[in-house]
Write an enzyme that holds these catalytic residues in place. Sequence first.
Site, PDB file in Angstrom:
ATOM      1  N   ASP A  46      25.494   8.404 -44.465  1.00 13.21           N
ATOM      2  CA  ASP A  46      26.784   9.024 -44.130  1.00 13.21           C
ATOM      3  C   ASP A  46      26.807  10.512 -44.482  1.00 13.21           C
ATOM      4  O   ASP A  46      27.879  11.109 -44.610  1.00 13.21           O
ATOM      5  CB  ASP A  46      27.968   8.305 -44.786  1.00 13.21           C
ATOM      6  N   ARG A  87      44.114   7.694 -40.542  1.00 17.40           N
ATOM      7  CA  ARG A  87      44.093   9.058 -41.075  1.00 17.40           C
ATOM      8  C   ARG A  87      43.117   9.937 -40.278  1.00 17.40           C
ATOM      9  O   ARG A  87      43.101  11.158 -40.424  1.00 17.40           O
ATOM     10  CB  ARG A  87      43.740   9.061 -42.569  1.00 17.40           C
TER      11      ARG A  87
END
Length: 306
Positions: free
Chosen positions: A259, A132
């Site tokens: 992250d 993706r």
Amino acid sequence: MTTEFVKTPGWLDWYAGPTRPAYRLPEGAVDAHCHVFGPGAAFPYAPERKYTPCDASKEELSALRDRLGFARNVIVQATCHGADNRAMVDALRASGGRARGVATLRPGVTDAEVRELHEAGVRGVRFNFVRRLVDAAPRRDLLDVVERIAPYGWHVVVYFEAADLPDLRDFLLSIPVPLVVDHMGRPDVSKDPDGPDFEAFLDFLRARTDIWCKVTCPERLTVSGPPALDGEREAYRDVVPFARRVVEEFPDRVLWGTDWPHPNLTDHMPDDGLLVDFVPHIAPTPELRHRLLVDNPTRLYWPEAD
Ligand code: 0GY
């Protein structure tokens, strides 16, 4: 000196900013997985990108680092910037040696280009196999990049989904430099952490002693979902047994990071303070936490300071 977390007006309007973690990070802790995005006006996003993130500047990242109590961080090139590493390099250069980088490179990159990135603080290249996020790159192109970076002692960061490991395994093991796996190879945490799927991942880590693993992203991997909005500080508990297994079996080759700013998470914006509070659950002793947060990332990214 620490900087307060200050939001740029208009930036992440739905996000109040991170709370202060209850867990106090050890001195020298490294956030080994975070990003900068743009700002798009200065560093345009790649035409081939699959998503357009919010801008997330180097100033905001360093304010986050200080607020959470990290000494240093590792800025990982995300796919939305393609192989244009300028935003990441700009952040490295502004960091005063407190950031290292992981770049994206295309085949044909010259030695002079790699040397310049090395001088800016880049120590790895990232191969992203998540469909993706990117179109698949020919494996011979990736090996061409490995040849360019090997003389600099860099490693390869790999990001893949658990279902793709069987197909990738032999290719990854053929890469002749250290590997760092993002987000535990994205296990399906609704499955048994002692079951065959996660065992296959652990077996991959056992195949070489220079494969590192980021025990990161409970907020992406969780099935039980984000925390309740009632001040509850225990979140993402379904990911704990997976991360803990990795930390306990491979204490000298695990890394941890926030992250930030959490691209592609549409259901909730994680509270990075809460993510820091996740660490003692996956690394239950002070010694394990010190290895995870300080010793291991320092050895990999600042070996001269180790
Ligand atoms: C991450 C995770 C994601 C995005 C990227 O390079 C990227 O765009 O890695 C994701 O969407 O899972 O580590 O930032």
